[in-house]
Structure formats: structure tokens, C-alpha cells
Design a protein around this motif. Structure first.
Motif, PDB file in Angstrom:
ATOM      1  N   GLU A  65       0.864  -1.203   0.132  1.00 32.28           N
ATOM      2  CA  GLU A  65      -0.015   0.035  -0.101  1.00 32.28           C
ATOM      3  C   GLU A  65       1.096   1.052  -0.004  1.00 32.28           C
ATOM      4  O   GLU A  65       0.658   2.128  -0.778  1.00 32.28           O
ATOM      5  CB  GLU A  65      -0.914  -0.279   1.346  1.00 32.28           C
ATOM      6  CG  GLU A  65      -1.933  -1.040   1.284  1.00 32.28           C
ATOM      7  CD  GLU A  65      -2.811  -0.900   2.452  1.00 32.28           C
ATOM      8  OE1 GLU A  65      -3.810  -0.307   2.519  1.00 32.28           O
ATOM      9  OE2 GLU A  65      -2.437  -1.964   3.469  1.00 32.28           O
ATOM     10  N   ILE A  66       1.988   1.269   0.737  1.00 26.47           N
ATOM     11  CA  ILE A  66       2.764   2.250   0.926  1.00 26.47           C
ATOM     12  C   ILE A  66       3.475   2.508  -0.553  1.00 26.47           C
ATOM     13  O   ILE A  66       3.583   3.927  -1.086  1.00 26.47           O
ATOM     14  CB  ILE A  66       3.684   2.105   2.002  1.00 26.47           C
ATOM     15  CG1 ILE A  66       3.157   2.193   3.450  1.00 26.47           C
ATOM     16  CG2 ILE A  66       4.959   3.199   1.777  1.00 26.47           C
ATOM     17  CD1 ILE A  66       4.080   1.709   4.481  1.00 26.47           C
ATOM     18  N   GLY A  67       3.973   1.451  -1.236  1.00 26.89           N
ATOM     19  CA  GLY A  67       4.406   1.610  -2.466  1.00 26.89           C
ATOM     20  C   GLY A  67       3.640   2.188  -3.419  1.00 26.89           C
ATOM     21  O   GLY A  67       4.152   3.220  -4.215  1.00 26.89           O
ATOM     22  N   VAL A  68       2.387   1.859  -3.424  1.00 25.62           N
ATOM     23  CA  VAL A  68       1.108   2.507  -4.463  1.00 25.62           C
ATOM     24  C   VAL A  68       1.384   3.789  -4.195  1.00 25.62           C
ATOM     25  O   VAL A  68       1.360   4.633  -5.236  1.00 25.62           O
ATOM     26  CB  VAL A  68      -0.139   1.875  -4.300  1.00 25.62           C
ATOM     27  CG1 VAL A  68      -0.982   2.518  -5.080  1.00 25.62           C
ATOM     28  CG2 VAL A  68       0.009   0.530  -4.854  1.00 25.62           C
ATOM     29  N   VAL A  69       1.281   4.583  -3.028  1.00 22.21           N
ATOM     30  CA  VAL A  69       1.066   5.891  -2.752  1.00 22.21           C
ATOM     31  C   VAL A  69       2.256   6.498  -3.096  1.00 22.21           C
ATOM     32  O   VAL A  69       2.375   7.603  -3.548  1.00 22.21           O
ATOM     33  CB  VAL A  69       0.670   6.052  -1.482  1.00 22.21           C
ATOM     34  CG1 VAL A  69       0.943   7.655  -0.825  1.00 22.21           C
ATOM     35  CG2 VAL A  69      -0.885   5.450  -0.981  1.00 22.21           C
ATOM     36  N   ALA A  70       3.631   5.831  -2.873  1.00 28.29           N
ATOM     37  CA  ALA A  70       4.748   6.635  -3.005  1.00 28.29           C
ATOM     38  C   ALA A  70       5.069   6.681  -4.654  1.00 28.29           C
ATOM     39  O   ALA A  70       5.545   7.754  -5.153  1.00 28.29           O
ATOM     40  CB  ALA A  70       6.112   5.640  -2.645  1.00 28.29           C
ATOM     41  N   ARG A  71       4.604   5.741  -5.302  1.00 27.58           N
ATOM     42  CA  ARG A  71       4.569   5.909  -6.810  1.00 27.58           C
ATOM     43  C   ARG A  71       3.644   6.702  -7.524  1.00 27.58           C
ATOM     44  O   ARG A  71       4.090   7.744  -8.577  1.00 27.58           O
ATOM     45  CB  ARG A  71       4.288   4.456  -7.623  1.00 27.58           C
ATOM     46  CG  ARG A  71       5.498   3.307  -7.556  1.00 27.58           C
ATOM     47  CD  ARG A  71       5.275   2.234  -8.391  1.00 27.58           C
ATOM     48  NE  ARG A  71       4.325   1.449  -7.664  1.00 27.58           N
ATOM     49  CZ  ARG A  71       4.391   0.402  -6.859  1.00 27.58           C
ATOM     50  NH1 ARG A  71       5.855   0.130  -6.379  1.00 27.58           N
ATOM     51  NH2 ARG A  71       3.654  -0.220  -6.464  1.00 27.58           N
ATOM     52  N   LYS A  72       2.663   7.188  -6.657  1.00 24.58           N
ATOM     53  CA  LYS A  72       1.768   8.174  -7.469  1.00 24.58           C
ATOM     54  C   LYS A  72       2.469   9.540  -7.023  1.00 24.58           C
ATOM     55  O   LYS A  72       2.193  10.459  -7.688  1.00 24.58           O
ATOM     56  CB  LYS A  72       0.624   8.153  -6.614  1.00 24.58           C
ATOM     57  CG  LYS A  72      -0.462   6.950  -6.963  1.00 24.58           C
ATOM     58  CD  LYS A  72      -1.798   7.026  -6.397  1.00 24.58           C
ATOM     59  CE  LYS A  72      -2.640   5.751  -6.656  1.00 24.58           C
ATOM     60  NZ  LYS A  72      -4.041   5.941  -5.905  1.00 24.58           N
ATOM     61  N   GLY A  73       3.274   9.496  -5.663  1.00 23.40           N
ATOM     62  CA  GLY A  73       4.014  10.727  -5.467  1.00 23.40           C
ATOM     63  C   GLY A  73       5.151  10.989  -6.275  1.00 23.40           C
ATOM     64  O   GLY A  73       6.036  12.032  -5.961  1.00 23.40           O
ATOM     65  N   GLY A  74       5.745  10.051  -7.069  1.00 22.31           N
ATOM     66  CA  GLY A  74       6.967  10.563  -8.066  1.00 22.31           C
ATOM     67  C   GLY A  74       7.987   9.328  -7.804  1.00 22.31           C
ATOM     68  O   GLY A  74       8.878   9.606  -8.378  1.00 22.31           O
ATOM     69  N   MET A  75       7.877   8.393  -6.810  1.00 16.64           N
ATOM     70  CA  MET A  75       8.929   7.418  -6.702  1.00 16.64           C
ATOM     71  C   MET A  75       8.823   6.454  -7.823  1.00 16.64           C
ATOM     72  O   MET A  75       7.888   6.038  -8.459  1.00 16.64           O
ATOM     73  CB  MET A  75       8.590   6.433  -5.536  1.00 16.64           C
ATOM     74  CG  MET A  75       9.900   5.454  -5.322  1.00 16.64           C
ATOM     75  SD  MET A  75       9.226   4.260  -3.906  1.00 16.64           S
ATOM     76  CE  MET A  75       8.451   3.265  -4.738  1.00 16.64           C
TER      77      MET A  75
END
Length: 575
Positions: A519-529
């Protein structure tokens, strides 16, 4: 350049070649005839001219495969000493490659020993040395000498009452053999040396550019296995009599003005003790932040967190992925006169001027936890913790960040989001992780294509892969080939790929809710990761590495089956 300068340059080169025994004095005297037309002097030119002048054959040894049966007819010690390489039988003669036509003492000695008729073939000295090492193995001359010494006896592993093993390990030939292995590994840029005992052989492998490569050794080396292991134990101050329990030690050596710290691990196996030596080059030069290979956006984010007054910055990845080198580079960036920087490490891999470094010592009781508590009383501004291994270290690191310190450390996780859940799993309260962790950098080391032999891959599979990754049609994707320069691996050197994750407010809320790393990874990728694999595909597009390397290091499931699946994936940003 004038004719006089050209002649002087030639003479200097010839003098050097004679001094290094690459060329005999007689050859050098005749050489002016060969360079009458001018041009740069090289060993190949000398040898080609001599071959033409005397009706001999010249070979670079790239297309010649020495006959194993012929090679076994000659003593390894003499071949290595005189740099002579037996090639094959031709019309009743044995062809012998040499780079010194008029230095005949070696050929004369071989004729006397074997009674065979020898025919010299001219070849470069470097090529002969390379093939001799490849065919005979590391330390073949030393093992050959040991085999001739009847007075030398290797102690039986099972005979616990026999105490002659320490004497055997101190034998000059065993010392020389171990030194040869160490020097060879260092010259080949190896990060680890593996001595692995099996029923009928002692296998030696080096880890070069992250991949294990078997090193040829003489077949009779198995006889001297106990003495070789004992020599390593003596060097690393371990108990030579203890053969049933694992032991850890260290060796510090100096080679060509370079200091190398060697971490030694000895573990009993079925057929004897196995040894692994980790080579840490303490004199290695640190690169600047701009040379790490970070994308401009990630580099800007990294430099931003380096200016923070407090918080935790983690670098994650498996052992040997370059985490410590990245952290040292970051410390070097902020190493100034106004901040006190203290590190606690095991081991200290680089010695940094102006930074206080502490070596963990389990034997004396100086653990990460105990050292950290003491460090905080030394009024530091910046802390580097070599690795967060347990709950105690993690909690002290968090407390240090909350009390106004900037803390750097490493963690073993597969990706950046996994670092957050790993700290919670260690026992750190989620609210402490959310308030203290500023950023996570995950990284891997990926092999770089050899510039001498890489070739563009025009296969249909690669065309399909380019379509999946969204590469422009005119983008060249390269494959590994293999040549002399890269030891036929197709790769030479490594560079890092990165995954940078800032701890945003949204991610902090997920930590407080005990969200999974997915879940954290999905949000991080939306934020530009950008995931590790995506950074890897960027290097493929730039012709730095291969698709196989990216898949080997990242196990990217988004691409699917490279051989045929054309399912869509995340597009790769243009470099």
C-alpha cells in the motif's frame, strides 16, 4: 615530433621492454630495421617484424587453443618462469609460444628435460601470461614445487593429535601460494574470495562485479587444502586447532601502497573447512554526489534531506549493493567544520578525514547499542550507524533523530517502502517511525557492458522488449558479447540503480495505520517514486547495461515474459 624525438621515444620503449624481459637485448639491437618507416613502437610490431624476418609464425593467441595433453608434458614451474606456452604438435615438432626469441635458455631447458623438438612461435607477453594462468591455474609454480618436496607432508584432517599443521602452514611455498591468490583476486577487482572444499577438489572462486567466477587451479591443490586453510587462519589470528566450529577474523595487508582490509569467515563443511574472504579496499577514492548515478530529480531530493537538522535517512538493499559507499559519499558532502559527524560501523570500509569513526567489537563488548549510547554524550550533529540490526539499535536511532540529530543508516529490505514496515516489525512504534523517518533510498549494483565488445541486439525478442518498455524505435539496445578485456563475461564494472522515496504526509498516515509495504509503495509511486526496475530500464535505453541484467537484479514482474509477453507496463522516462 621530429625524427630525433621519435627515435629517442623508440629507444626509451625498447629499453623498458628489455628491462621487463618482454624483449631480449639481441631483438632490440635488430629492431631499428623494422621501424625505418617510422610510427609508434609496440611489442606487437617488434614480434611481427621478427616473425617475418626469421620465417616464424606470429599469433595473438586469440585463435589458438593450447593442447592440454601437450601442456601436461612440461613442468609448470619452468613454463611460468620462462613465460613459455606449449601450443600443439605439428609435423613432429611442438610449437612453443614465446615473446623473447633470442632468450633461448628456457627453450633449451625444455628440450633437455623432455627430449622433444621445439618450434618457437612469437606471441605477446601479456597474452602468454594470461593463457598460462588460465590453463595452469593460480599458483601452479608453487604447487609444482610442493609436489617435488618429499620432506613436506600435509597433516591429515582426522588426526587431531598431530600438531605439524602449523608448521606446514608456515612453509614458504604455502605462504607464497596464499599470497598469490590474494594478489590475483585484488588485481581482478574481486570483492570476495571463496575457498570451497569438495570430495576430490579444492575449488577457488572470486566474486567479480557481483558474480562468482571459478578460477583455474592445479589439480593437485586438494592435497594441500588443510595447510592452505591453516595459513589463512594464522594470518587472521584464528585458532588453528579448532576445526569443528565457525570462526571469524580479519587480515590487513598493503599492496602497491593500497591498504586492503580482509574479513575472513571459516566454516566446517562435509569435506573440510570452507573459507570466504571479503576484500575491503580502504584507500578507494570516494566519488562526489553527482557521480553516484542518481537521476537529477532524485539527486535534488537527496541533497535536500542532507540539509535537514534532524531525522533518519535509510539506504536499503542486500549485502554488497553499495549502501555504505552511498552513505559515505553523502557524509563527505556535508563534512564541514561546523558539524560534528560520528560513525559506528562493522567494519569501517573507508577512512574519512574529519569524521570520527568507531569500530564495533563484539569481543570487547562494544556493540552498536552500547556505542550509540556513548556517542550521544559526545554532542554529535550527524550520526552514521553501519546497520540497524535489532530493536535496541532501531530505538536508539529513532530517539537520536527526535532529539535533534541527523541519522544515517542501512537496512536489509527489498525495496524502499519495505523499510518502513521493517522498522515497525523490529518493535519501533509506528508513530515514532512516522515522525522520525525522512527518506529511504533503495539500491542495487548492476553490471556495466564492456565497452570493447558490446554489440547491438537486433533479435525479434529485443524488438518486442523495446515495444513493451516504450523505447523509441531507433533506440539501440545492446547485448553482452565477451572479450579478453572483460574475461569473456561481456561486462566490466558496476554502477548503481536507485529507488528514492520521500516520507510524505500521506505516507506518514499510512505508517500510523500499520499499512502494508504494498500500500505504501502504491502511494509512493503516485508521489513520484520510480521503482528500481524503472531506473534499470533507463540504463538499458542509454546502452549502459542489458535487459538480462535488469531482470537478474530486480526480478521485475511488470515486464512479463521477455520472450513473448507484450502486456503493458509503466513507461520509462526519457533520459
Amino acid at each position: 615530433m621530429s625524427a630525433t624525438d621519435t627515435n629517442n621515444a623508440r629507444k626509451e620503449l625498447l629499453d623498458r621492454m628489455v628491462a621487463s624481459r618482454q624483449l631480449s637485448a639481441a631483438d632490440a639491437l635488430m629492431y631499428p630495421k623494422a621501424t625505418a618507416e617510422g610510427g609508434d613502437v609496440s611489442e606487437d610490431q617488434v614480434l611481427r617484424w621478427l616473425a617475418a624476418e626469421y620465417g616464424l609464425t606470429f599469433t595473438a593467441l586469440d585463435d589458438r587453443e593450447p593442447d592440454k595433453e601437450v601442456l601436461s608434458l612440461f613442468p609448470a614451474r619452468l613454463l611460468l618462469k620462462e613465460e613459455l606456452l606449449p601450443l600443439r604438435r605439428v609435423n613432429g615438432h611442438v610449437e612453443i609460444a614465446t615473446s623473447r626469441l633470442f632468450a633461448t635458455q628456457g627453450l633449451d631447458a625444455l628440450k633437455t628435460m623432455t627430449g622433444l623438438r621445439l618450434q618457437p612461435v612469437l606471441a605477446p607477453a601479456e597474452a602468454i601470461q594470461r593463457e598460462l594462468k588460465k590453463r595452469l591455474g593460480v599458483g601452479a609454480d608453487t604447487i609444482d614445487t610442493l609436489g617435488e618436496e618429499e620432506s613436506f607432508q600435509v597433516v591429515d584432517d582426522e588426526n587431531e593429535e598431530d600438531t605439524n599443521l602449523d608448521n606446514a602452514a608456515e612453509d614458504a611455498s604455502i605462504i607464497r601460494f596464499v599470497n598469490q591468490v590474494l594478489r590475483d583476486a585484488i588485481e581482478l577487482r574481486a570483492s570476495d574470495i571463496h575457498l570451497e572444499p569438495f570430495e576430490d577438489e579444492l575449488q577457488i572462486r572470486y566474486r567479480i562485479d557481483g558474480v562468482l567466477q571459478e578460477i583455474p587451479v592445479p589439480a593437485q591443490i586438494k592435497r594441500f587444502q588443510p595447510a592452505i586453510v591453516s595459513r589463512v587462519k594464522i594470518l587472521s589470528h584464528l585458532n588453528i586447532a579448532e576445526k569443528r566450529l565457525p570462526q571469524d577474523g580479519r587480515i590487513k595487508i598493503r599492496l602497491d601502497e593500497n591498504e586492503i582490509d580482509i574479513r575472513v569467515s571459516v566454516i566446517p563443511m562435509l569435506h573440510g573447512e570452507a573459507v570466504v574472504m571479503r576484500l575491503l579496499r580502504q584507500s578507494a577514492t570516494l566519488r562526489g554526489m553527482g557521480e553516484l548515478g542518481l537521476d537529477p530529480r532524485e539527486l535534488k531530493s537527496f541533497r535536500r534531506v542532507l540539509g535537514l537538522p534532524h531525522g533518519i535517512i535509510l539506504v536499503t538493499g542486500p549485502t554488497g549493493s553499495g549502501k555504505t559507499s552511498t552513505l559515505y559519499t553523502a557524509l563527505n558532502e556535508i563534512n564541514d567544520k561546523v558539524r560534528k559527524i560520528i560513525t559506528i560501523e562493522d567494519p569501517i570500509e573507508y577512512q574519512l578525514k574529519g569524521i570520527n569513526q568507531i569500530q564495533v567489537s563484539e569481543k570487547s563488548g562494544l556493540t552498536f547499542g552500547r556505542g550509540l549510547r556513548a556517542i550521544l554524550r559526545h554532542d554529535p550533529d550527524v550520526l552514521l550507524i553501519g546497520e540497524i540490526r535489532d530493536k535496541e539499535t532501531a530505538q536508539i536511532a529513532v530517539q537520536a533523530s527526535l532529539t535533534g540529530h541527523l541519522v544515517f543508516s542501512t537496512l536489509h529490505t527489498n525495496d524502499a517502502p519495505g523499510a518502513l514496515t521493517r522498522l515497525v516489525d523490529m518493535g519501533v512504534e509506528p508513530y515514532l517511525v512516522a515522525s522520525s523517518l525522512e527518506a529511504v533510498l533503495a539500491q542495487r549494483l548492476i553490471r556495466v557492458l564492456c565497452p570493447h565488445c558490446k554489440a547491438e541486439d537486433m533479435t525479434p525478442t529485443t524488438a518486442s522488449l523495446k515495444a513493451q518498455l516504450g523505447f523509441p524505435k531507433d533506440t539501440g539496445v545492446f547485448r553482452a558479447v565477451g572479450c579478453r578485456e572483460c574475461r569473456n563475461t561481456g561486462y566490466h564494472g558496476r554502477r548503481a540503480i536507485f529507488e528514492w522515496m520521500d516520507t510524505s504526509n500521506e505516507i506518514r498516515q499510512l505508517i500510523l495505520r500499520n499499512a502494508s509495504s504494498g500500500e505504501i509503495g502504491v502511494v509512493a509511486r503516485k508521489g513520484g517514486m520510480r521503482p528500481l526496475s524503472e531506473d534499470g530500464w533507463r540504463l538499458v535505453r542509454l546502452g549502459v547495461t542489458t535487459a538480462e541484467e535488469v531482470l537478474r537484479v530486480t526480478k521485475d514482474s511488470a515486464v512479463g515474459d521477455v520472450s513473448g509477453d507484450t502486456s503493458p507496463m509503466v513507461s520509462v522516462p526519457q533520459a
